[in-house]
Motif scaffolding. Structure first.
Motif, PDB file in Angstrom:
ATOM      1  N   ILE A  18       0.998  -0.988   0.012  1.00  0.00           N
ATOM      2  CA  ILE A  18       0.069   0.082   0.021  1.00  0.00           C
ATOM      3  C   ILE A  18       1.033   1.146  -0.039  1.00  0.00           C
ATOM      4  N   ASP A  19       0.833   2.074  -0.977  1.00  0.00           N
ATOM      5  CA  ASP A  19       1.684   3.090  -1.138  1.00  0.00           C
ATOM      6  C   ASP A  19       0.915   4.449  -0.481  1.00  0.00           C
ATOM      7  N   GLN A  20       0.921   4.271   0.958  1.00  0.00           N
ATOM      8  CA  GLN A  20       0.609   5.313   1.938  1.00  0.00           C
ATOM      9  C   GLN A  20       1.503   5.267   2.947  1.00  0.00           C
ATOM     10  N   PRO A  21       1.434   6.286   3.817  1.00  0.00           N
ATOM     11  CA  PRO A  21       2.035   6.474   5.042  1.00  0.00           C
ATOM     12  C   PRO A  21       1.740   5.247   6.141  1.00  0.00           C
ATOM     13  N   GLU A  22       2.797   4.997   6.888  1.00  0.00           N
ATOM     14  CA  GLU A  22       2.232   3.787   8.005  1.00  0.00           C
ATOM     15  C   GLU A  22       1.347   4.171   8.720  1.00  0.00           C
ATOM     16  N   GLU A  23       1.258   5.322   9.314  1.00  0.00           N
ATOM     17  CA  GLU A  23       0.218   5.877  10.349  1.00  0.00           C
ATOM     18  C   GLU A  23      -1.124   5.947   9.791  1.00  0.00           C
ATOM     19  N   GLU A  24      -1.147   6.387   8.488  1.00  0.00           N
ATOM     20  CA  GLU A  24      -2.515   6.367   7.754  1.00  0.00           C
ATOM     21  C   GLU A  24      -3.006   4.978   7.643  1.00  0.00           C
ATOM     22  N   ILE A  25      -2.128   3.908   7.409  1.00  0.00           N
ATOM     23  CA  ILE A  25      -2.806   2.478   6.893  1.00  0.00           C
ATOM     24  C   ILE A  25      -2.988   1.978   8.441  1.00  0.00           C
ATOM     25  N   MET A  26      -2.419   2.290   9.500  1.00  0.00           N
ATOM     26  CA  MET A  26      -2.666   1.925  10.823  1.00  0.00           C
ATOM     27  C   MET A  26      -4.050   2.232  11.360  1.00  0.00           C
ATOM     28  N   GLY A  96     -12.856 -15.106  16.796  1.00  0.00           N
ATOM     29  CA  GLY A  96     -13.672 -16.120  17.348  1.00  0.00           C
ATOM     30  C   GLY A  96     -13.090 -17.390  17.445  1.00  0.00           C
ATOM     31  N   LYS A  97     -13.547 -18.421  16.843  1.00  0.00           N
ATOM     32  CA  LYS A  97     -13.070 -19.997  16.841  1.00  0.00           C
ATOM     33  C   LYS A  97     -12.047 -20.055  15.676  1.00  0.00           C
ATOM     34  N   ALA A  98     -11.754 -18.952  14.872  1.00  0.00           N
ATOM     35  CA  ALA A  98     -10.723 -18.985  14.078  1.00  0.00           C
ATOM     36  C   ALA A  98      -9.342 -18.709  14.316  1.00  0.00           C
ATOM     37  N   GLY A  99      -9.148 -18.658  15.623  1.00  0.00           N
ATOM     38  CA  GLY A  99      -7.626 -18.234  15.928  1.00  0.00           C
ATOM     39  C   GLY A  99      -7.477 -16.788  16.271  1.00  0.00           C
ATOM     40  N   ASN A 100      -5.996 -16.332  16.302  1.00  0.00           N
ATOM     41  CA  ASN A 100      -5.829 -15.124  16.413  1.00  0.00           C
ATOM     42  C   ASN A 100      -5.193 -14.536  15.153  1.00  0.00           C
ATOM     43  N   VAL A 101      -5.577 -13.181  15.330  1.00  0.00           N
ATOM     44  CA  VAL A 101      -5.119 -12.229  14.200  1.00  0.00           C
ATOM     45  C   VAL A 101      -4.091 -11.309  14.488  1.00  0.00           C
ATOM     46  N   GLY A 102      -2.814 -11.210  13.785  1.00  0.00           N
ATOM     47  CA  GLY A 102      -1.863  -9.917  14.048  1.00  0.00           C
ATOM     48  C   GLY A 102      -1.570  -9.317  12.736  1.00  0.00           C
ATOM     49  N   VAL A 103      -1.610  -7.995  13.074  1.00  0.00           N
ATOM     50  CA  VAL A 103      -1.534  -7.197  11.907  1.00  0.00           C
ATOM     51  C   VAL A 103      -0.154  -6.165  11.818  1.00  0.00           C
ATOM     52  N   ARG A 104       0.729  -6.006  10.874  1.00  0.00           N
ATOM     53  CA  ARG A 104       1.634  -5.363  11.215  1.00  0.00           C
ATOM     54  C   ARG A 104       2.167  -4.759   9.767  1.00  0.00           C
ATOM     55  N   ILE A 105       3.086  -3.418   9.838  1.00  0.00           N
ATOM     56  CA  ILE A 105       3.471  -3.171   8.414  1.00  0.00           C
ATOM     57  C   ILE A 105       4.976  -3.213   8.255  1.00  0.00           C
ATOM     58  N   VAL A 106       5.340  -3.788   7.378  1.00  0.00           N
ATOM     59  CA  VAL A 106       6.763  -3.805   7.134  1.00  0.00           C
ATOM     60  C   VAL A 106       7.429  -3.196   5.843  1.00  0.00           C
ATOM     61  N   LYS A 107       8.598  -2.882   6.012  1.00  0.00           N
ATOM     62  CA  LYS A 107       9.319  -2.406   4.603  1.00  0.00           C
ATOM     63  C   LYS A 107      10.041  -3.665   4.009  1.00  0.00           C
ATOM     64  N   ILE A 113       4.390  -2.628   3.184  1.00  0.00           N
ATOM     65  CA  ILE A 113       3.402  -3.693   2.908  1.00  0.00           C
ATOM     66  C   ILE A 113       2.742  -3.855   4.358  1.00  0.00           C
ATOM     67  N   LEU A 114       1.309  -4.197   4.035  1.00  0.00           N
ATOM     68  CA  LEU A 114       0.556  -4.457   5.008  1.00  0.00           C
ATOM     69  C   LEU A 114       0.448  -6.071   5.136  1.00  0.00           C
ATOM     70  N   ARG A 115       0.887  -6.682   6.236  1.00  0.00           N
ATOM     71  CA  ARG A 115       1.051  -8.016   6.653  1.00  0.00           C
ATOM     72  C   ARG A 115       0.118  -8.431   7.675  1.00  0.00           C
ATOM     73  N   LEU A 116      -0.864  -9.278   7.465  1.00  0.00           N
ATOM     74  CA  LEU A 116      -1.940 -10.086   8.300  1.00  0.00           C
ATOM     75  C   LEU A 116      -1.411 -11.516   8.543  1.00  0.00           C
ATOM     76  N   VAL A 117      -1.402 -11.914   9.743  1.00  0.00           N
ATOM     77  CA  VAL A 117      -1.047 -13.457  10.103  1.00  0.00           C
ATOM     78  C   VAL A 117      -2.169 -13.874  10.929  1.00  0.00           C
ATOM     79  N   GLN A 118      -2.835 -14.799  10.525  1.00  0.00           N
ATOM     80  CA  GLN A 118      -3.809 -15.360  11.244  1.00  0.00           C
ATOM     81  C   GLN A 118      -3.274 -16.809  11.616  1.00  0.00           C
ATOM     82  N   GLU A 119      -3.230 -17.061  13.209  1.00  0.00           N
ATOM     83  CA  GLU A 119      -2.603 -18.219  13.357  1.00  0.00           C
ATOM     84  C   GLU A 119      -3.484 -18.925  14.609  1.00  0.00           C
TER      85      GLU A 119
END
Length: 166
Positions: A18-26, A96-107, A113-119
């Motif tokens: 995503i071509d936007q500042p990290e703060e705006e994405i968050m 819910g029952k689908a686990g945990n989700v973590g969201v981060r921004i990486v360069k 890059i917006l990165r989502l991990v569901q575990e």
């Protein structure tokens, strides 16, 4: 001959540049108002003290949530809790029952890059289809919609109640 890697049904990752500042994405993840612009029809949060958060108020670990989506009946709700983000994350929640989700921004390679991990996804046959496949497909769509919204494009969600998704 290369050995075939066994698929880990308990976790997946979705990345989108995503071509936007990290703060705006968050910001688009951290309030009811912003979550309802790209992800949810309803995103209500309640603090750990039991106070309903305002639409523009920043959500916090310990908050509980009630979510509803366009295209689904109002009886379809997800309830969960915001967790303390792990290293590098700006948001983590029980999905819910689908686990945990973590969201981060990486360069990577100069790209934001917006990165989502569901575990911690259950690995029985039904969960593989509903949570691994269904959630991964859903997150891919909603993160693409976030990119569209944040970069000035259209909202890609189906908001017509007569077109149900179930």
């Amino acid at each position: 001959m290369e050995e075939k890697k066994k698929l880990d049904w308990s976790t997946f990752t979705v990345n989108i540049p995503i071509d936007q500042p990290e703060e705006e994405i968050m910001d688009y993840w951290l309030s009811q108002e912003k979550l309802e612009k790209w992800f949810l029809k309803l995103a209500e949060f309640t603090s750990s003290e039991g106070n309903k958060r305002g639409e523009t108020e920043r959500i916090q670990p310990g908050d509980s949530y009630k979510w509803q989506w366009y295209g689904w009946p109002e009886s379809v709700e997800e309830h969960g809790e915001l967790l303390k983000p792990e290293l590098g994350e700006f948001l983590r929640f029980v999905f819910g029952k689908a686990g945990n989700v973590g969201v981060r921004i990486v360069k990577e390679n100069g790209q934001t890059i917006l990165r989502l991990v569901q575990e911690n996804i259950p690995t029985d046959e039904e969960s593989r289809m509903n949570f691994y496949t269904g959630c991964k497909t859903g997150w891919t769509f909603y993160m693409l919609n976030l990119k569209s919204i944040i970069q000035g494009g259209p909202d890609l969600r189906n908001k017509r109640s007569e077109l149900q998704m179930d």
